[in-house]
Design an enzyme around this catalytic site. Structure first.
Site, PDB file in Angstrom:
ATOM      1  N   ASN A  90       0.800  -1.228   0.000  1.00  0.00           N
ATOM      2  CA  ASN A  90       0.000   0.000   0.000  1.00  0.00           C
ATOM      3  C   ASN A  90       0.833   1.278   0.000  1.00  0.00           C
ATOM      4  O   ASN A  90       0.374   2.316  -0.475  1.00  0.00           O
ATOM      5  CB  ASN A  90      -0.934  -0.022   1.213  1.00  0.00           C
ATOM      6  CG  ASN A  90      -1.542   1.327   1.484  1.00  0.00           C
ATOM      7  OD1 ASN A  90      -2.474   1.741   0.802  1.00  0.00           O
ATOM      8  ND2 ASN A  90      -0.998   2.051   2.453  1.00  0.00           N
ATOM      9  N   TYR A 155       3.354   9.632 -11.262  1.00  0.00           N
ATOM     10  CA  TYR A 155       2.378   8.931 -10.413  1.00  0.00           C
ATOM     11  C   TYR A 155       1.454   8.014 -11.229  1.00  0.00           C
ATOM     12  O   TYR A 155       1.396   6.804 -10.963  1.00  0.00           O
ATOM     13  CB  TYR A 155       1.598   9.942  -9.573  1.00  0.00           C
ATOM     14  CG  TYR A 155       0.648   9.307  -8.593  1.00  0.00           C
ATOM     15  CD1 TYR A 155       1.107   8.490  -7.558  1.00  0.00           C
ATOM     16  CD2 TYR A 155      -0.725   9.492  -8.699  1.00  0.00           C
ATOM     17  CE1 TYR A 155       0.242   7.891  -6.664  1.00  0.00           C
ATOM     18  CE2 TYR A 155      -1.611   8.907  -7.811  1.00  0.00           C
ATOM     19  CZ  TYR A 155      -1.136   8.102  -6.796  1.00  0.00           C
ATOM     20  OH  TYR A 155      -1.998   7.495  -5.907  1.00  0.00           O
ATOM     21  N   LYS A 159       1.217   3.815 -11.351  1.00  0.00           N
ATOM     22  CA  LYS A 159       0.002   3.042 -11.048  1.00  0.00           C
ATOM     23  C   LYS A 159      -0.451   2.196 -12.246  1.00  0.00           C
ATOM     24  O   LYS A 159      -1.051   1.132 -12.064  1.00  0.00           O
ATOM     25  CB  LYS A 159      -1.113   3.980 -10.566  1.00  0.00           C
ATOM     26  CG  LYS A 159      -0.789   4.669  -9.220  1.00  0.00           C
ATOM     27  CD  LYS A 159      -0.538   3.694  -8.085  1.00  0.00           C
ATOM     28  CE  LYS A 159      -0.382   4.392  -6.727  1.00  0.00           C
ATOM     29  NZ  LYS A 159      -0.146   3.455  -5.622  1.00  0.00           N
TER      30      LYS A 159
HETATM   31  P1  NAD Z   1      -0.556   8.743   2.918  1.00  0.00           P
HETATM   32  O1  NAD Z   1       0.468   9.696   2.416  1.00  0.00           O
HETATM   33  O2  NAD Z   1      -1.501   9.154   3.974  1.00  0.00           O
HETATM   34  O3  NAD Z   1       0.139   7.387   3.375  1.00  0.00           O
HETATM   35  C1  NAD Z   1       1.174   6.818   2.623  1.00  0.00           C
HETATM   36  C2  NAD Z   1       1.802   5.710   3.414  1.00  0.00           C
HETATM   37  O4  NAD Z   1       2.979   5.296   2.715  1.00  0.00           O
HETATM   38  C3  NAD Z   1       2.238   6.162   4.800  1.00  0.00           C
HETATM   39  O5  NAD Z   1       1.956   5.146   5.737  1.00  0.00           O
HETATM   40  C4  NAD Z   1       3.732   6.333   4.660  1.00  0.00           C
HETATM   41  O6  NAD Z   1       4.440   6.022   5.839  1.00  0.00           O
HETATM   42  C5  NAD Z   1       4.068   5.323   3.575  1.00  0.00           C
HETATM   43  N1  NAD Z   1       5.280   5.739   2.883  1.00  0.00           N
HETATM   44  C6  NAD Z   1       5.482   6.859   2.172  1.00  0.00           C
HETATM   45  N2  NAD Z   1       6.753   6.894   1.754  1.00  0.00           N
HETATM   46  C7  NAD Z   1       7.343   5.763   2.215  1.00  0.00           C
HETATM   47  C8  NAD Z   1       8.638   5.204   2.107  1.00  0.00           C
HETATM   48  N3  NAD Z   1       9.615   5.813   1.427  1.00  0.00           N
HETATM   49  N4  NAD Z   1       8.883   4.022   2.696  1.00  0.00           N
HETATM   50  C9  NAD Z   1       7.912   3.388   3.384  1.00  0.00           C
HETATM   51  N5  NAD Z   1       6.668   3.846   3.512  1.00  0.00           N
HETATM   52  C10 NAD Z   1       6.402   5.019   2.933  1.00  0.00           C
HETATM   53  O7  NAD Z   1      -1.299   8.262   1.624  1.00  0.00           O
HETATM   54  P2  NAD Z   1      -2.638   7.445   1.364  1.00  0.00           P
HETATM   55  O8  NAD Z   1      -3.587   8.372   0.730  1.00  0.00           O
HETATM   56  O9  NAD Z   1      -3.061   6.672   2.545  1.00  0.00           O
HETATM   57  O10 NAD Z   1      -2.092   6.487   0.218  1.00  0.00           O
HETATM   58  C11 NAD Z   1      -1.940   5.100   0.378  1.00  0.00           C
HETATM   59  C12 NAD Z   1      -1.960   4.464  -0.999  1.00  0.00           C
HETATM   60  O11 NAD Z   1      -3.197   4.790  -1.627  1.00  0.00           O
HETATM   61  C13 NAD Z   1      -0.851   4.959  -1.934  1.00  0.00           C
HETATM   62  O12 NAD Z   1      -0.337   3.872  -2.678  1.00  0.00           O
HETATM   63  C14 NAD Z   1      -1.596   5.911  -2.853  1.00  0.00           C
HETATM   64  O13 NAD Z   1      -0.973   6.017  -4.112  1.00  0.00           O
HETATM   65  C15 NAD Z   1      -2.957   5.284  -2.924  1.00  0.00           C
HETATM   66  N6  NAD Z   1      -4.046   6.187  -3.321  1.00  0.00           N
HETATM   67  C16 NAD Z   1      -4.437   7.218  -2.521  1.00  0.00           C
HETATM   68  C17 NAD Z   1      -5.484   8.040  -2.938  1.00  0.00           C
HETATM   69  C18 NAD Z   1      -5.987   9.203  -2.111  1.00  0.00           C
HETATM   70  O14 NAD Z   1      -6.809   9.980  -2.605  1.00  0.00           O
HETATM   71  N7  NAD Z   1      -5.583   9.362  -0.878  1.00  0.00           N
HETATM   72  C19 NAD Z   1      -6.118   7.808  -4.162  1.00  0.00           C
HETATM   73  C20 NAD Z   1      -5.688   6.748  -4.944  1.00  0.00           C
HETATM   74  C21 NAD Z   1      -4.655   5.929  -4.505  1.00  0.00           C
END
Ligand code: NAD
Length: 247
Positions: A90, A155, A159
């Site tokens: 994730n 990005y 994906k």
């Molecule tokens: P967030 O930024 O709140 O969390 C991201 C997580 O990734 C955190 O736990 C962080 O510690 C971890 N992370 C970031 N860089 C890291 C690194 N170098 N090493 C280890 N861990 C690392 O983001 P989120 O919104 O919870 O996103 C989680 C996933 O969902 C991602 O893959 C993101 O692409 C995807 N996503 C999010 C959204 C959205 O709108 N929030 C939409 C589509 C997809």
């Protein structure tokens, strides 16, 4: 729905990842969450234990972009729990950089974490799952894996790659009883949205047929379903949880 299963969730300290960890614990799994820093990992575990002291959750902080560190962490989980039933890839970073402002380092940073780190985690885990007779891998994709986005090309590129890895490995690993799926969230209420200007988010939200951004729990539910026995015949699927934004 996940009673007794052993799960690893990367990026489990906050946002969608922490939502998945909580739902997995509520459904009876034992979870090892991976985060990037010791203090955020310890804090996340502490918060979850405060919610329910019976939840079996612990944390690790391997550098996800270092294949050897990831393999060692995964082998340590197997050593401790005897098996790994679920791997959720994730962790991810996002960006909205216009093409002409990009540096090579910035592009690489996204690909390293959002694509290569998944491979680093999947390779040792799939070997363990094959040897134990099966397992389930779920990757976090995004709605932009279907539509692209008008800036921050690294990005959506990453994906699209996640989807390619998911569908291809589902075909390759089916014979080993390993299911591989992805969840493609739409705009979801997490700190990741802070990478984008408010007007960009508002414009996207205005076009969502359900009329609002998704909640973390609504996305996390899809990860529960895909990891559960209800999805035993589901593999190679990119499950959108986006209020039909892509439509
Ligand atoms: P967030 O930024 O709140 O969390 C991201 C997580 O990734 C955190 O736990 C962080 O510690 C971890 N992370 C970031 N860089 C890291 C690194 N170098 N090493 C280890 N861990 C690392 O983001 P989120 O919104 O919870 O996103 C989680 C996933 O969902 C991602 O893959 C993101 O692409 C995807 N996503 C999010 C959204 C959205 O709108 N929030 C939409 C589509 C997809």
């Amino acid at each position: 729905m996940l009673k007794g299963k052993i799960a690893i969730v990367t990026g489990g300290t906050r946002g969608i990842g922490r939502g998945i960890v909580r739902k997995y614990l509520q459904n009876g799994a034992k979870v090892v969450l991976f985060g990037s820093r010791q203090e955020t990992v310890e804090r996340a575990v502490e918060i979850l234990k405060e919610e329910n002291e019976l939840w079996e959750v612990e944390g690790m902080y391997p550098n996800l972009t270092d294949a050897m560190e990831v393999e060692n962490a995964i082998l340590a989980v197997k050593e401790k729990f005897g098996r790994i039933d679920i791997l959720v890839n994730n962790a991810g970073i996002s960006q909205g950089t216009p093409l002409y402002d990009y540096t090579i380092e910035e592009f690489d940073k996204v690909i390293d974490l959002n694509v290569k780190a998944l491979f680093y985690a999947i390779l040792p885990t799939a070997k363990i799952m094959k040897a134990q007779g099966g397992g389930c891998i779920i990757n976090t994709s995004s709605m932009v894996s279907l539509s692209g986005q008008p800036s921050g090309v690294a990005y959506p590129t990453s994906k699209f790659a996640v989807n390619g890895m998911t569908i291809s490995l589902a075909r390759e690993l089916g014979k080993d009883n390993i299911r591989v799926n992805a969840v493609a969230p739409g705009v979801t209420q997490t700190e990741m949205l802070e990478a984008y200007p408010k007007q960009v988010i508002d414009a996207i939200t205005a076009k969502i047929p359900l009329g609002r951004a998704g909640e973390v729990d609504e996305v996390a539910n899809a990860f529960v379903y895909l990891a559960s026995d209800l999805a035993n015949y589901v593999t190679g699927e990119i499950l959108s949880v986006d209020g039909a934004t892509r439509a």
